[in-house]
Write a protein that holds these residues in place. Structure first.
Motif, PDB file in Angstrom:
ATOM      1  N   ASP A 201       0.850  -1.185   0.000  1.00 36.08           N
ATOM      2  CA  ASP A 201       0.000   0.000   0.000  1.00 36.08           C
ATOM      3  C   ASP A 201       0.894   1.247   0.000  1.00 36.08           C
ATOM      4  O   ASP A 201       0.797   2.095   0.878  1.00 36.08           O
ATOM      5  CB  ASP A 201      -0.936  -0.028   1.221  1.00 36.08           C
ATOM      6  CG  ASP A 201      -1.966   1.101   1.165  1.00 36.08           C
ATOM      7  OD1 ASP A 201      -2.153   1.693   0.083  1.00 36.08           O
ATOM      8  OD2 ASP A 201      -2.579   1.399   2.210  1.00 36.08           O
ATOM      9  N   HIS A 379       7.513   1.741   5.881  1.00 35.94           N
ATOM     10  CA  HIS A 379       7.525   0.323   6.203  1.00 35.94           C
ATOM     11  C   HIS A 379       8.863  -0.248   5.788  1.00 35.94           C
ATOM     12  O   HIS A 379       8.970  -1.392   5.392  1.00 35.94           O
ATOM     13  CB  HIS A 379       6.439  -0.414   5.419  1.00 35.94           C
ATOM     14  CG  HIS A 379       5.063  -0.292   5.955  1.00 35.94           C
ATOM     15  ND1 HIS A 379       4.717  -0.771   7.208  1.00 35.94           N
ATOM     16  CD2 HIS A 379       3.933   0.219   5.456  1.00 35.94           C
ATOM     17  CE1 HIS A 379       3.432  -0.559   7.412  1.00 35.94           C
ATOM     18  NE2 HIS A 379       2.923   0.062   6.363  1.00 35.94           N
ATOM     19  N   GLU A 443       2.048  -6.909   9.480  1.00 37.53           N
ATOM     20  CA  GLU A 443       0.781  -7.538   9.055  1.00 37.53           C
ATOM     21  C   GLU A 443       0.994  -8.742   8.157  1.00 37.53           C
ATOM     22  O   GLU A 443       0.503  -8.782   7.031  1.00 37.53           O
ATOM     23  CB  GLU A 443      -0.095  -6.524   8.339  1.00 37.53           C
ATOM     24  CG  GLU A 443      -0.746  -5.554   9.258  1.00 37.53           C
ATOM     25  CD  GLU A 443      -1.778  -4.683   8.544  1.00 37.53           C
ATOM     26  OE1 GLU A 443      -1.951  -4.809   7.325  1.00 37.53           O
ATOM     27  OE2 GLU A 443      -2.416  -3.877   9.244  1.00 37.53           O
ATOM     28  N   TYR A 509     -12.128  -0.230   8.749  1.00 37.92           N
ATOM     29  CA  TYR A 509     -12.347  -1.486   8.024  1.00 37.92           C
ATOM     30  C   TYR A 509     -13.366  -2.371   8.729  1.00 37.92           C
ATOM     31  O   TYR A 509     -13.818  -3.358   8.175  1.00 37.92           O
ATOM     32  CB  TYR A 509     -11.041  -2.263   7.856  1.00 37.92           C
ATOM     33  CG  TYR A 509     -10.048  -1.567   6.947  1.00 37.92           C
ATOM     34  CD1 TYR A 509     -10.399  -1.226   5.649  1.00 37.92           C
ATOM     35  CD2 TYR A 509      -8.768  -1.253   7.388  1.00 37.92           C
ATOM     36  CE1 TYR A 509      -9.501  -0.584   4.809  1.00 37.92           C
ATOM     37  CE2 TYR A 509      -7.867  -0.613   6.554  1.00 37.92           C
ATOM     38  CZ  TYR A 509      -8.234  -0.277   5.266  1.00 37.92           C
ATOM     39  OH  TYR A 509      -7.351   0.366   4.434  1.00 37.92           O
ATOM     40  N   LYS A 600      -5.442   8.420   4.989  1.00 39.86           N
ATOM     41  CA  LYS A 600      -5.523   8.273   6.446  1.00 39.86           C
ATOM     42  C   LYS A 600      -4.596   9.237   7.177  1.00 39.86           C
ATOM     43  O   LYS A 600      -4.438   9.167   8.398  1.00 39.86           O
ATOM     44  CB  LYS A 600      -5.229   6.833   6.846  1.00 39.86           C
ATOM     45  CG  LYS A 600      -6.285   5.860   6.317  1.00 39.86           C
ATOM     46  CD  LYS A 600      -6.185   4.483   6.902  1.00 39.86           C
ATOM     47  CE  LYS A 600      -7.140   3.529   6.203  1.00 39.86           C
ATOM     48  NZ  LYS A 600      -6.747   3.185   4.829  1.00 39.86           N
TER      49      LYS A 600
HETATM   50  C1  GCB Z   1      -2.233  -1.423   7.117  1.00 40.71           C
HETATM   51  C2  GCB Z   1      -0.875  -1.411   6.536  1.00 40.71           C
HETATM   52  C3  GCB Z   1      -0.541  -0.067   5.946  1.00 40.71           C
HETATM   53  C4  GCB Z   1      -1.729   0.427   5.143  1.00 40.71           C
HETATM   54  C5  GCB Z   1      -2.889   0.625   6.089  1.00 40.71           C
HETATM   55  C6  GCB Z   1      -4.190   1.054   5.408  1.00 40.71           C
HETATM   56  O1  GCB Z   1      -2.575  -2.183   7.938  1.00 40.71           O
HETATM   57  O2  GCB Z   1       0.098  -1.800   7.454  1.00 40.71           O
HETATM   58  O3  GCB Z   1       0.597  -0.183   5.156  1.00 40.71           O
HETATM   59  O4  GCB Z   1      -1.455   1.587   4.455  1.00 40.71           O
HETATM   60  O5  GCB Z   1      -3.168  -0.578   6.711  1.00 40.71           O
HETATM   61  O6  GCB Z   1      -4.369   2.230   5.192  1.00 40.71           O
HETATM   62  O7  GCB Z   1      -4.990   0.191   5.098  1.00 40.71           O
END
Ligand code: GCB
Length: 629
Positions: A201, A379, A443, A509, A600
């Motif tokens: 991501d 990351h 994760e 989520y 975010k």
């Molecule tokens: C996560 C990941 C991160 C993502 C984030 C998201 O869990 O570790 O890299 O960008 O969620 O925004 O979904």
């Protein structure tokens, strides 16, 4: 066209890097004759000739610079740096008239036609050199994403895989006085057995993304060291011992090393012994311990000398101890709560991969403004300017390698790649007092091969650096309860960690923001826990009802409900919500809202602070989020 003979093909294979060949299974892997011999550390304190600036670049989606029309490796690839000449052969490239790209810098944000580009790009630069006796010369790359192959004056000098860690090519034997040229093929093609692998991501920014320099060192030189404060029963004591080693490359018989801290009137001397290391023990009096409240750095002078040569190096270092005891994290023996935020190396205001001092100052400036004493550098290892600045500003750091999501955990080749990146990260940054945590994963899916792999990684990290804490960001299991839900932290990887990291997105989520009110936590390890991700998205400037997704109000609502929930977790010792600033991601396609950004951020990519920023800021400044003990 004439096909290469088999003999010629194998001759060519011997001169080419293994990693490059690995993707073309038709050929046996070659032996790399020019393996990287060392990795210089403290490079920002070494005199160097910068190779930053404009490099000629050829975009080569079909790898024509390397392969002929039957996919046989060329002897006269682009690394020959030829030019079409009147009456000459069919040369179909010319660096000198090809457009340029800026180094450092990703290519994606430099030219609109390269925005989505994934593949090889050839970089070329001329440079001047005058050889000096008893000197070795390296080309140092701060980072290049993802695989790089380097030629100097047509000779293959090194290769590297991994987009966020430094590497050096020893070019001593291939340079001549006067004009020289370097050619680098950088390939950001995502590969299944890469670290990271196919999906992330974040934007797969390619290119020579960090500084490149030419570094001369004496034949005998310091290429690695570790100097850390020894723990004592009375951690507040200022009469202490600094211990560690200095590694000398090309050490002469009987060479001696000295380490001095002039401000403390302290010097230690030792002879280079087994493994070309000199073991250092340096008693110091009246040491001012490094902490967020007192980010004291000392000038440290290192030297190695023998009859024939001398190498000296300076560093700015802080000294502190970090420890996990039961469910507490102790900095200099004192329980500490880590008020943090997660940060991507995305450049503020202009997007692209962050690399400059200005990028770093903006990102860490916001971090300070939030009231942070901690940051999670997600990351992957960020530019060294970031960890240097964290040292100066007193921001404790979580640094991680891109063991992200679904790596090929059952592939031993991938494990070696992870270990390599871990080693390079630790080696570059072990002189930074700010770094308290090495993270080995984010994760990852829980199954046997993965747990074995990451346990090996955690153990390797501990072996390389027993003075810091080892962590990973884990996924959490959820069970429904009569009142709401129960989050269970029982990932077997927890056994291998000193500090647990857990990511959760209640309100984004799963469930609405109020879901946090009815969530309980069941943590099956008596270890400190950092909520390493939490939060939700908002488009800066979009306003509406608190239950309307993508508004600043909705994101703020998540933060309002998270804080009381987090405060109910007795062993919570830190939080790094996701994320400081919006960042580019190809996964985020919603037009008008995401537009290829993960939204975010507490701050937009253009620097606009969202409402949630102020909620977190208040909680951090009033110290109403989290307890140290
Ligand atoms: C996560 C990941 C991160 C993502 C984030 C998201 O869990 O570790 O890299 O960008 O969620 O925004 O979904």
């Amino acid at each position: 066209m004439i096909h290469a003979t088999r003999a010629a093909l194998f001759a060519a294979l011997l001169t080419l890097p293994a990693a490059l060949l690995a993707q073309y299974n038709a050929y046996p892997p070659s032996k790399v004759e020019t393996a990287n011999t060392t990795l210089l550390v403290d490079i920002d304190h070494r005199p160097a000739t910068s190779l930053d600036g404009e490099w000629h670049a050829i975009v080569d989606p079909y790898a024509t610079g390397l392969y002929d029309f039957h996919h046989v490796i060329k002897r006269n690839g682009y690394f020959m740096n030829a030019k079409p000449k009147p009456g000459g052969g069919p040369v179909e490239y010319d660096f000198s008239i090809s457009p340029t790209l800026k180094v450092p810098g990703d290519w994606n944000t430099q030219r609109p036609d390269l925005f989505y580009y994934e593949g090889p790009i050839w970089y070329q630069k001329d440079f001047q050199h005058t050889s000096k006796p008893n000197t070795r010369t390296f080309i140092h790359f701060g980072a290049a994403n993802y695989r790089s192959h380097v030629w100097v004056n047509t000779k293959s000098v090194c290769e590297h895989e991994g987009g966020f860690t430094p590497f050096d090519c020893d070019v001593t034997g291939v340079l001549h006085d006067g004009n020289n040229f370097v050619i680098v093929a950088v390939d950001n093609t995502r590969i299944p057995d890469g670290v990271p692998t196919l999906q992330t991501d974040w934007w797969n920014y390619g290119g020579l993304t960090r500084d490149v320099s030419l570094v001369d060192v004496p034949a005998q030189f310091i290429d690695d060291y570790d100097l850390h404060l020894v723990r004592t029963p009375d951690e507040s004591s200022t009469n202490r011992t600094i211990e560690g080693y200095v590694h000398v490359e090309g050490a002469a018989q009987g060479a001696t090393v000295s380490v001095s801290i002039p401000e403390l009137h302290a010097t230690a001397r030792a002879t280079v012994g087994t493994g070309d290391r000199a073991l250092i023990k340096l008693p110091v009096k009246s040491l001012s311990l490094w902490s967020p409240e007192n980010p004291k750095l000392y000038k440290v002078e290192l030297a190695v000398s023998s009859e024939s040569s001398e190498d000296t190096l300076e560093d700015d270092m802080g000294f502190r101890t970090i420890e996990a005891r039961g469910t507490e994290i102790l900095l200099n023996g004192q329980p500490v709560f880590l008020r943090g935020v997660s940060i991507h190396a995305e450049a503020p205001m202009r997007t692209g991969r962050a690399y400059s001092q200005q990028d770093v100052d903006t990102l860490l400036g916001w971090c300070k403004e939030l009231g942070c004493n901690f940051a999670r550098l997600a990351h992957y290892p960020h530019d060294q300017r970031m960890t240097r600045a964290a040292d100066r500003l007193g921001i404790m750091i979580w640094s991680e390698i891109p063991d992200y999501w679904a790596l090929q955990f059952d592939n031993p080749v991938v494990l070696e790649k992870s270990k390599q990146q871990l080693g390079e990260m630790i080696r570059r940054d072990r002189d930074k007092a700010s770094i308290i945590l090495w993270s080995v994963a984010n994760e990852t899916p829980v199954y046997e091969a993965r747990t074995k792999y990451l346990t090996t990684m955690a153990n390797t990290a501990r072996q390389l650096d027993p003075t810091r804490l080892i962590t990973a960001a884990l996924l959490v299991r959820t069970e429904k309860t009569a009142a709401g839900s129960n989050k269970i932290v029982d990932d077997p990887l927890g056994n291998a960690l000193d500090v647990l990291g857990t990511n959760e997105y209640i309100g984004w989520y799963e469930q609405g923001p109020a879901g946090a009110d009815t969530t309980t936590w069941d943590i099956r390890y008596q270890k400190p826990l950092i909520m390493s991700e939490w939060g939700g998205a908002a488009r800066a400037g979009r306003h509406g009802a608190a239950d309307q997704r993508w508004t600043e109000e909705y994101q703020a609502e998540i933060y309002k409900h998270q804080i009381p929930m987090l405060n109910k977790i007795p062993q919570l010792r830190g939080t790094t919500p996701w994320v400081l600033m919006d960042f580019r991601s190809p996964m985020r396609t919603l037009p008008g809202t995401q537009d290829n950004f993960n939204r975010k951020g507490l701050i937009s990519d253009q620097g606009e602070k969202k409402q949630a920023f102020f909620i977190l800021q208040k909680a951090y400044k009033d110290k109403t989020l989290g307890k140290a003990e």
